[in-house]
Design a protein around this motif. Structure first.
Motif, PDB file in Angstrom:
ATOM      1  N   PRO A 181      -6.326  -0.864  -0.988  1.00 28.43           N
ATOM      2  CA  PRO A 181      -6.570   0.418  -0.322  1.00 28.43           C
ATOM      3  C   PRO A 181      -6.355   1.631  -1.228  1.00 28.43           C
ATOM      4  N   HIS A 182      -5.699   1.443  -2.356  1.00 30.86           N
ATOM      5  CA  HIS A 182      -5.436   2.552  -3.276  1.00 30.86           C
ATOM      6  C   HIS A 182      -6.570   2.763  -4.283  1.00 30.86           C
ATOM      7  N   ILE A 183      -7.610   1.910  -4.223  1.00 31.65           N
ATOM      8  CA  ILE A 183      -8.747   2.037  -5.141  1.00 31.65           C
ATOM      9  C   ILE A 183      -9.940   2.614  -4.402  1.00 31.65           C
ATOM     10  N   HIS A 184     -10.564   3.647  -4.988  1.00 35.32           N
ATOM     11  CA  HIS A 184     -11.801   4.202  -4.429  1.00 35.32           C
ATOM     12  C   HIS A 184     -12.956   3.308  -4.861  1.00 35.32           C
ATOM     13  N   THR A 185     -13.645   2.703  -3.900  1.00 39.30           N
ATOM     14  CA  THR A 185     -14.679   1.718  -4.222  1.00 39.30           C
ATOM     15  C   THR A 185     -16.061   2.072  -3.665  1.00 39.30           C
ATOM     16  N   LYS A 186     -16.198   3.207  -3.027  1.00 38.07           N
ATOM     17  CA  LYS A 186     -17.451   3.521  -2.341  1.00 38.07           C
ATOM     18  C   LYS A 186     -18.636   3.681  -3.288  1.00 38.07           C
ATOM     19  N   ASP A 187     -18.385   3.973  -4.551  1.00 38.74           N
ATOM     20  CA  ASP A 187     -19.492   4.102  -5.509  1.00 38.74           C
ATOM     21  C   ASP A 187     -19.763   2.791  -6.249  1.00 38.74           C
ATOM     22  N   HIS A 190     -10.392   9.930  -9.705  1.00 37.42           N
ATOM     23  CA  HIS A 190     -11.524   9.471  -8.892  1.00 37.42           C
ATOM     24  C   HIS A 190     -11.325   8.028  -8.418  1.00 37.42           C
ATOM     25  N   ARG A 191     -10.995   7.143  -9.347  1.00 39.55           N
ATOM     26  CA  ARG A 191     -10.906   5.717  -9.013  1.00 39.55           C
ATOM     27  C   ARG A 191      -9.614   5.389  -8.273  1.00 39.55           C
ATOM     28  N   PHE A 192      -8.550   6.106  -8.594  1.00 34.84           N
ATOM     29  CA  PHE A 192      -7.248   5.876  -7.958  1.00 34.84           C
ATOM     30  C   PHE A 192      -6.723   7.225  -7.447  1.00 34.84           C
ATOM     31  N   PRO A 193      -7.182   7.664  -6.283  1.00 37.06           N
ATOM     32  CA  PRO A 193      -6.868   9.017  -5.791  1.00 37.06           C
ATOM     33  C   PRO A 193      -5.379   9.357  -5.757  1.00 37.06           C
ATOM     34  N   ALA A 194      -4.520   8.386  -5.549  1.00 40.43           N
ATOM     35  CA  ALA A 194      -3.083   8.663  -5.492  1.00 40.43           C
ATOM     36  C   ALA A 194      -2.526   9.105  -6.843  1.00 40.43           C
ATOM     37  N   LEU A 195      -3.310   8.922  -7.920  1.00 40.82           N
ATOM     38  CA  LEU A 195      -2.854   9.291  -9.256  1.00 40.82           C
ATOM     39  C   LEU A 195      -3.363  10.659  -9.693  1.00 40.82           C
ATOM     40  N   GLN A 196      -3.942  11.416  -8.770  1.00 45.28           N
ATOM     41  CA  GLN A 196      -4.533  12.702  -9.125  1.00 45.28           C
ATOM     42  C   GLN A 196      -3.539  13.627  -9.822  1.00 45.28           C
ATOM     43  N   ASN A 197      -2.313  13.652  -9.363  1.00 46.25           N
ATOM     44  CA  ASN A 197      -1.295  14.514  -9.966  1.00 46.25           C
ATOM     45  C   ASN A 197      -0.188  13.706 -10.644  1.00 46.25           C
ATOM     46  N   PRO A 221       3.143   7.414  -7.836  1.00 49.41           N
ATOM     47  CA  PRO A 221       4.001   7.921  -6.760  1.00 49.41           C
ATOM     48  C   PRO A 221       4.875   6.795  -6.198  1.00 49.41           C
ATOM     49  N   ALA A 222       6.106   7.126  -5.840  1.00 51.98           N
ATOM     50  CA  ALA A 222       7.028   6.107  -5.314  1.00 51.98           C
ATOM     51  C   ALA A 222       6.461   5.407  -4.089  1.00 51.98           C
ATOM     52  N   SER A 223       5.650   6.126  -3.318  1.00 56.08           N
ATOM     53  CA  SER A 223       5.065   5.546  -2.105  1.00 56.08           C
ATOM     54  C   SER A 223       4.012   4.484  -2.397  1.00 56.08           C
ATOM     55  N   HIS A 224       3.527   4.445  -3.639  1.00 59.51           N
ATOM     56  CA  HIS A 224       2.450   3.516  -3.983  1.00 59.51           C
ATOM     57  C   HIS A 224       2.862   2.493  -5.059  1.00 59.51           C
ATOM     58  N   GLY A 242       4.873   2.109 -16.222  1.00 60.42           N
ATOM     59  CA  GLY A 242       3.858   3.020 -15.731  1.00 60.42           C
ATOM     60  C   GLY A 242       2.516   2.322 -15.640  1.00 60.42           C
ATOM     61  N   PHE A 243       1.528   3.037 -15.126  1.00 64.03           N
ATOM     62  CA  PHE A 243       0.194   2.477 -14.906  1.00 64.03           C
ATOM     63  C   PHE A 243      -0.656   2.778 -16.141  1.00 64.03           C
ATOM     64  N   LYS A 244      -0.937   1.751 -16.930  1.00 66.67           N
ATOM     65  CA  LYS A 244      -1.624   1.941 -18.212  1.00 66.67           C
ATOM     66  C   LYS A 244      -3.130   2.015 -18.030  1.00 66.67           C
ATOM     67  N   VAL A 245      -3.751   3.024 -18.647  1.00 68.86           N
ATOM     68  CA  VAL A 245      -5.211   3.113 -18.705  1.00 68.86           C
ATOM     69  C   VAL A 245      -5.612   3.236 -20.166  1.00 68.86           C
TER      70      VAL A 245
END
Length: 397
Positions: free
Chosen positions: A152-158, A322-329, A255-258, A287-290
């Motif tokens: 649910p944390h991944i934007h997949t609509k595209d 875009h791909r992981f909206p919770a990581l915007q900030n 975020p701690a919530s995710h 951390g989340f590596k990209v």
């Protein structure tokens, strides 16, 4: 420099007659220059085959300048229609599992690899299917609707769909290089930390290398597996073949919530056909590596500053938002620079110096080499000692 990464190295090559190097007696002394994924594993397999082996590296295995540095690397079998690399990776997976058991050290993390697919039938995935079936392996195809529930944390609509390779995951990079070097020394191999300069080739042979402490190291054969420095050591042969580019990786604070969603998901690769972003979640709570796999600017592996390019970082952050909206900030908690040692076609190089058949080149990792280390080292040891023919795909073009 290629405009985009060669994600599936070219499988075609000009038909060439088989060639085999000189058969070495097991009393022979072999010097391997470079303690990264290629050099370290090759040295270890040569030692196990009974040869006297000296491994040399200027800054140590998995050091921060090396292509085999940083914390993690992706391991995947998917290579489009290139069966050579698929088979090599299947063997590598077997060897990674075997060695982490042998050394009682966690090196391979079987999280799976999740591919983000924009097209109905991406060739990278579909062309690999016959090889998967041949090895009794299979992908899991995930619809966008299913993905919304699973991730649910991944934007997949595209996206058109997602594909999970359950066999893949990630490897400990720096720690694995050090584990290999330690195994070499425990087994009776020699390790030296020094900068190497080859002596002049005379009468069709390389007799010795000069070390930065002023000493000379003689041997019967030499293997130069020194990554981005190959073209600098042998400019007349490899100067126009091996190029080094600056590739950046970022660690974002989730975020701690995710945390549970991000840290427990598979390794992922975005098949956009342009930037090829990829990511490794979780590893030791760093951390989340990209990672940015699109080829970057030319880079000096010795003197280049390991500082992020603001434009490359900004573009990567926009993609992540875009791909992981919770990581915007999400804050940037760490960043790394990985120098890629690129060959012109993305294929590895395992061949002799054209003027000395006891001087071997092993390189051209091109951003996808690390995972193959144990299997490529096993293969290289057999070829370098004259037990099997050179692989046409890996010969210098």
């Amino acid at each position: 420099m290629p405009s985009q990464p060669t994600f599936a190295p070219h499988s075609s090559s000009t038909l060439r007659l088989p060639r085999r190097g000189p058969l070495l007696d097991t009393k022979s002394h072999i010097v391997v220059v470079g303690a990264g994924a290629f050099g370290g594993w090759t040295a270890l397999w040569l030692l196990r085959a009974g040869f006297k082996v000296t491994l040399v590296d200027a800054w140590g295995p998995g050091n921060s300048r090396a292509s085999s540095g940083d914390e993690t690397r992706v391991i995947r079998s998917t290579y489009g229609d290139n069966e050579t690399y698929f088979d090599l990776n299947v063997r590598a997976l077997e060897l990674w599992r075997e060695h982490q058991h042998r050394w009682n050290k966690s090196l391979f993390f079987n999280t799976g690899v999740l591919w983000f697919c924009y097209e109905e039938s991406p060739s990278m995935i579909e062309a690999t299917e016959p090889f998967m079936a041949k090895h009794q392996l299979s992908y899991q195809y995930i619809s966008v609707k299913e993905a919304a529930k699973l991730y649910p944390h991944i934007h997949t609509k595209d996206l058109h769909h997602l594909v999970l390779d359950p066999e893949g995951g990630y490897l400990k990079a720096r720690e694995s290089c050090q584990a290999v070097q330690e195994a070499l020394v425990r087994g009776g191999g020699q390790y030296k930390m020094a900068l190497v300069k080859p002596e002049a080739i005379e009468k069709g042979r390389l007799e010795a290398v000069i070390l930065s402490d002023g000493s000379t190291l003689e041997a019967d054969a030499f293997v130069f597996a020194c990554g981005s420095w190959l073209g600098r050591l042998f400019p007349e042969v490899l100067g126009d073949i091996i190029t080094c580019t600056k590739q950046e990786a970022y660690y974002l604070g989730v975020p701690a919530s995710h945390t549970s969603l991000f840290d427990t998901m598979p390794v992922w690769i975005d098949l956009d056909g342009q930037d090829f972003y990829y990511g490794i979640p979780g590893n030791a709570y760093r951390g989340f590596k990209v990672g940015v796999d699109k080829r970057g600017e030319l880079f000096d592996p010795t003197h280049g500053e390991r500082i992020s390019n603001p434009e490359v970082l900004a573009k990567a952050r926009a993609f992540m938002a875009h791909r992981f909206p919770a990581l915007q900030n999400a804050p940037l908690v760490e960043s790394r620079v990985c120098p890629y040692e690129n060959s012109p076609d993305g294929n590895f190089i395992l061949d002799t110096h054209p003027e000395a058949d006891n001087c071997w080149f092993l390189g051209g990792g091109s951003g996808h080499g690390y995972k193959h280390g144990p299997a490529l080292g096993e293969l290289a040891a057999e070829i370098i000692t004259g037990k099997r023919d050179l692989e046409n795909l890996f010969r210098i073009r």
